[in-house]
Design an enzyme around this catalytic site. Structure first.
Site, PDB file in Angstrom:
ATOM      1  N   HIS A 191      41.867  39.456  34.567  1.00 32.96           N
ATOM      2  CA  HIS A 191      41.637  38.818  33.661  1.00 32.96           C
ATOM      3  C   HIS A 191      42.876  37.816  32.974  1.00 32.96           C
ATOM      4  CE1 HIS A 191      38.541  41.555  31.901  1.00 32.96           C
ATOM      5  NE2 HIS A 191      38.048  40.686  31.836  1.00 32.96           N
ATOM      6  N   HIS A 250      30.211  33.330  36.407  1.00 31.96           N
ATOM      7  CA  HIS A 250      30.782  34.127  35.036  1.00 31.96           C
ATOM      8  C   HIS A 250      29.462  34.303  34.421  1.00 31.96           C
ATOM      9  CE1 HIS A 250      32.649  34.755  30.901  1.00 31.96           C
ATOM     10  NE2 HIS A 250      33.079  35.725  31.603  1.00 31.96           N
TER      11      HIS A 250
END
Length: 384
Positions: A192, A292
């Site tokens: 992340h 994603h």
């Protein structure tokens, strides 16, 4: 055929609001698109209201290239995440209309399929107590549902650094997950964008014995030199790209040779054709595509259309079997992972192969969704 207008429908959960757009035409055909914004849903809806008057109404839904060009450049200001997401939801809805009008799936209009089956990986599955025992049980549940791959961020609230105790605990979580899923399943390691290059490199080496399939966003996404530093020092594939919202901006990433797998979000990068163009460029760099996908079933369906006709497509992320799975009810024909193969079967129905149930969508009103990766317990994706 001309577009007569659009309607927006926000489907809410405590940690994500999903924005669906239905594009309507003067011949009665409709198309649907979807994206997921983080903390900017109202801004997206506001932009779409202005874009409907300025660009969308009266347009030919078959002229996808022209509509995208006008929405991106016709307001002069540089298009960012909000504009590119607005373009994406309208663009994919136009492809849906085009496919329905011609009676073919979207993949047929993009060169034809190279596969009918797309491997899935699970995310959103570790919304549980953050212990090795709980993660072992949760990971076992993923495998029991037929998945052959999953992703996890085991780093708590780590930011730039992670102390020895935190690092050791993260390793214990990954050890438990690998034990649960066995040696053959793919285990994607998510960072992340948390860490400094040195911390990311150290953690990658600590976790290498558990054979991660990739190391995702090891450093904040703004600095490609930092990413290159990590790529030069680890022997794991590097994945990144979900926070790049214009395919042109991938040029520097390719030039840096810092990424082995790119992860554009179809719902943020201008839609299906923009992502297909990017995939073709990635193919010239021998780079794989693994989009994603934190949206719902329309975004999943749109990405599967892309996957079917893209030779360098690797795998597709999927949240909707684990995190607020009830939202699958808002879409008729929602894609499902085959429990026997761990893959999606690509639809052969016209368009995207899905329809938004607007009545069911109304049962999930917009919420003050909040997702803070630096807060304790973020992984539970629960109301604060």
């Amino acid at each position: 055929m001309r577009i007569t207008g659009i309607s927006t429908h926000v489907v809410g959960t405590p940690w994500r609001n999903l924005t669906y757009v239905v594009v309507r035409t003067d011949e009665g055909l409709t198309g649907v698109g979807e994206t997921r914004m983080l903390g900017r849903t109202d801004a997206l809806v506001g932009y779409l209201r202005e874009a409907t008057a300025n660009h969308i109404t009266g347009s030919d839904p078959f002229a996808v290239e022209d509509l995208v060009r006008r929405m991106k450049y016709g307001d002069y200001g540089r298009a960012g995440e909000i504009v590119m997401s607005g373009i994406a939801v309208v663009e994919m809805a136009c492809w849906d209309i085009k496919g329905k009008a011609l009676g073919v799936p979207v993949w047929q209009l993009l060169g034809g399929r190279v596969t009918d089956r797309v491997k899935a990986y699970a995310n959103g599955w570790y919304t549980t107590e953050r212990t090795p025992e709980a993660y072992h049980r949760a990971a076992r549940t993923v495998m029991d549902r037929g998945y052959r791959a999953l992703k996890i961020d085991p780093f708590g609230t780590g930011h730039y650094e992670l102390d020895h105790a935190g690092s050791t605990y993260a390793v214990s979580l990954i050890e438990a997950v690998r034990d649960a899923i066995g040696p053959d399943a793919e285990l994607m390691l998510e960072m992340h964008g948390r860490f400094s290059p040195s911390t990311a490199v150290r953690l990658a080496k600590d976790l290498a014995p558990f054979r991660p399939a990739w190391l995702e966003e090891p450093v904040p996404p703004e600095n490609l030199d930092a990413l290159r530093k990590v790529a030069d020092k680890v022997d794991l594939p590097i994945a990144t790209g979900e926070r790049i919202h214009d395919r042109i901006e991938f040029r520097e990433l390719f030039a840096s040779r810092a990424a082995d797998i790119i992860q554009p979000d179809v719902g943020h990068i201008g839609g299906i054709l923009e992502t297909r163009k990017l995939a073709a460029t990635a193919e010239t760099h021998y780079t794989l595509l693994a989009p994603h996908n934190v949206g719902g079933s329309v975004l999943t369906a749109a990405t599967l259309q892309l996957a079917s006709c893209t030779p360098n497509f690797k795998i597709l992320e999927h949240f909707n079997d684990f995190a607020d799975a009830d939202i699958k009810q808002v879409v008729r024909g929602a894609p499902q992972v085959d429990p026997d193969t761990g893959c999606f079967e690509v639809s052969h129905a016209p368009g995207l192969g899905v329809e938004l149930d607007e009545d069911v969508a109304a049962e999930f009103p917009q919420q003050r969704a909040r997702f803070d990766l630096w807060a304790e317990g973020w992984e539970r994706r629960a109301p604060k």
